[in-house]
Structures are given as structure tokens and as C-alpha cells.
Design an enzyme around this catalytic site. Structure first.
Site, short mmCIF file in Angstrom:
data_model
loop_
_atom_site.label_atom_id
_atom_site.label_comp_id
_atom_site.label_asym_id
_atom_site.label_seq_id
_atom_site.Cartn_x
_atom_site.Cartn_y
_atom_site.Cartn_z
N HIS A 66 41.55 56.66 44.43
CA HIS A 66 42.05 55.64 45.36
C HIS A 66 42.49 56.30 46.67
CE1 HIS A 66 42.44 53.18 41.65
NE2 HIS A 66 42.37 52.15 42.46
N HIS A 93 35.37 44.58 39.95
CA HIS A 93 35.91 44.24 41.26
C HIS A 93 35.73 45.39 42.23
CE1 HIS A 93 39.45 46.38 39.60
NE2 HIS A 93 39.71 46.69 40.86
N ALA A 96 32.25 17.99 36.41
CA ALA A 96 33.20 18.91 35.78
C ALA A 96 33.48 20.03 36.77
CB ALA A 96 32.62 19.48 34.49
N TRP A 97 34.75 20.41 36.89
CA TRP A 97 35.10 21.57 37.70
C TRP A 97 36.48 22.06 37.30
CZ3 TRP A 97 35.93 20.00 43.56
CH2 TRP A 97 36.53 18.75 43.65
N ASN A 98 36.72 23.35 37.62
CA ASN A 98 37.97 23.99 37.26
C ASN A 98 38.59 24.62 38.50
OD1 ASN A 98 37.58 23.70 34.35
ND2 ASN A 98 35.99 25.23 34.59
N HIS A 103 42.08 42.36 41.74
CA HIS A 103 41.62 43.57 41.05
C HIS A 103 41.46 43.31 39.56
CE1 HIS A 103 42.13 46.14 44.65
NE2 HIS A 103 42.94 45.15 44.97
N HIS A 114 43.66 48.42 50.01
CA HIS A 114 44.32 48.44 48.69
C HIS A 114 45.29 49.61 48.58
CE1 HIS A 114 44.94 48.14 44.43
NE2 HIS A 114 44.12 49.11 44.07
MN MN Z 1 41.22 47.83 42.06
#
Ligand code: MN
Length: 258
Positions: free
Chosen positions: A207, A73, A60-62, A69, A79
Site C-alpha cells: 500500500h 476491488h 425487481a430491484w435492490n 474495499h 486510499h
Molecule cells: Mn483495498
């Protein structure tokens, strides 16, 4: 003399515990939502490749789709416009991602006022009580906000004036950005800036100042109430996305049990 061997013994004995500070990552995990006319990122989606069927009888895998972000995270310098010539997430030295965690707790203030912002005086008061910030530290802003994490509307807490979540003032963001001991700033909220930070000058000062000073952001942290003010070690593990501006990350804390 070995340093790591006693640590391993302590982990085995449970006198040092590993806490997971990460928000579980699902299609329901809250993500940032910017107002018009700005574009928005996407949260996690999964599409099945196989699930023990004809497409893969024993496995099984996705495939996953996710914004850099989304969820817990890391924000890398690239950014933000102030850090656009700085490091992308893959270029961050691992040693900057493992360090002392210090916790500044304003849970009561954030409960009384969701727009509460840290000021430089709060860091100075913290240092008067706990001492100077240790080298290469991650400053973690405990607000109790993660208790809202199961309810996206309460977590984002928006009205007509935008989101209302705690953060840092421009002066506090500058204080962190100019402190040589700081490697990163972690929060319980969806982003490292206050909900109302679009109205600050400069806008989104955490930021702007931190990413412009080669310091990193970390969001949507949980269980900060289980950390001491000082003495824990944080391990932040973003994916090394080449040229990535950030990455979903796992964050662990090593905590000594008394
Ligand atoms: Mn961010």
C-alpha cells in the site's frame, strides 16, 4: 488496418477467450478485518426495493450497501497516506486499467509457507525467464490462495498473531513501485499486502509504496492459474466513485488459446 476487427473475430472464434478474474460478490464474500482499535468496513448487503409485488409489480430491484474495499476491488492512491494527494478512483485514466497481465507464480511456496513474501530477486528471476516487464503492465501474484475463497476462516487464515497470507516484502514493494512499466499489482488474497504486513517496516509496504507512486492495487482475484505468465490482457473496471479511495471492481482477462 483495423486492430479491433481481428480481435472481434478471434473472440467469436474462441481463439481469444474472456476470463472473469472476479470473486463473485455476495453477502458471504470475505472482507478484510482489522484488529482493535481500528474501524472496519462492511461487505455487501442487499435490501429489496421491490420484487414483482405491490412496491413494483413488473420489476425487481435492490439497494446495496458495500465498502469501497470489499471483495475484488481496486485500491486508488488516495486510499493510503503516501498517496493521499494522488488520484481518487474516479480520476484514474482508463488506459491505465487495460494492459498486459504478467503472472508470477509462487503457489508452491505459499502452500508451504502462508507468510511467503516476494522479494526483488523473484522479479529478477521472472524477468530472466520471460523478459522485461511490458509497458503499462499489471503484475499478478498467483498463490493458489483463491482456492480458499469459499471458506472465510481459511481465506483470512488468522491466529493470535494476526492473518497469515502471502504478499510482498518492503523491498519488493519498492521494486514494483519504482518500475516505470508497472501500472498495478493484483493478488488472490483479501488485500495487496501480506497478512503479517502490519509488522513490516514500513507497515503495509505494498500500500505504502505502490499507492504512493500512482500505481494501483487489485485484490481477491480468481482463476490466475488460467493465465499464461505473459501474453494476456487485463481489463480492470472499478466504479467511478467521485473522491472514492477504491471501488469494487470487475476484472477480465483476454487470453489467447493456443
Ligand atoms: Mn483495498
Amino acid at each position: 488496418m483495423s486492430v479491433l476487427q481481428p480481435l472481434m473475430s478471434a473472440l467469436n472464434a474462441g481463439t481469444v477467450e474472456v476470463l472473469d478474474l472476479t470473486t463473485p460478490l455476495s453477502t458471504e464474500t470475505p472482507i478484510l478485518s482489522l484488529p482493535q482499535p481500528f474501524a472496519n468496513t462492511v461487505g455487501l448487503s442487499l435490501s429489496e426495493v421491490s420484487n414483482f409485488n405491490d412496491s413494483g409489480p413488473a420489476w425487481a430491484w435492490n439497494d446495496i450497501t458495500i465498502g469501497e474495499h470489499a471483495g475484488t476491488h481496486l485500491d486508488a492512491p488516495t486510499h493510503w497516506i503516501s498517496g493521499k494527494d494522488g488520484k481518487s478512483v474516479d480520476q484514474i485514466e482508463p488506459a491505465r486499467l487495460v494492459g498486459p497481465a504478467v503472472v508470477i507464480d509462487k503457489t508452491a511456496e505459499a502452500a508451504a509457507n502462508p507468510d511467503f513474501v516476494l522479494e526483488p530477486s523473484h522479479f529478477e528471476e521472472w524477468q530472466a525467464e520471460h523478459g522485461d516487464l511490458p509497458d503499462n503492465c499489471w503484475v499478478l501474484f498467483r498463490t493458489g490462495w483463491s482456492a480458499r475463497g469459499g471458506d472465510t476462516a481459511a481465506f483470512i487464515n488468522a491466529d493470535d498473531a494476526g492473518p497469515h497470507t502471502p504478499g510482498v516484502s518492503p523491498a519488493a514493494a519498492q521494486w514494483l513501485a519504482t518500475n516505470a512499466s508497472v501500472s498495478g499489482f493484483g493478488v488472490e488474497t483479501v488485500g495487496i499486502d501480506a497478512g503479517q504486513a502490519a509488522t513490516f517496516e514500513p507497515m503495509f509496504p505494498a500500500h505504502f509504496y505502490l499507492l504512493g507512486a500512482d500505481k494501483y492495487g487489485l485484490t481477491s482475484l480468481r482463476d490466475l492459474d488460467r493465465l499464461p505468465a505473459t501474453g494476456a490482457t487485463i481489463v480492470v473496471a472499478p466504479l467511478p466513485i467521485v473522491d472514492g479511495t477504491g471501488s469494487p471492481a470487475r476484472a477480465y482477462a483476454l487470453v489467447e488459446n493456443a
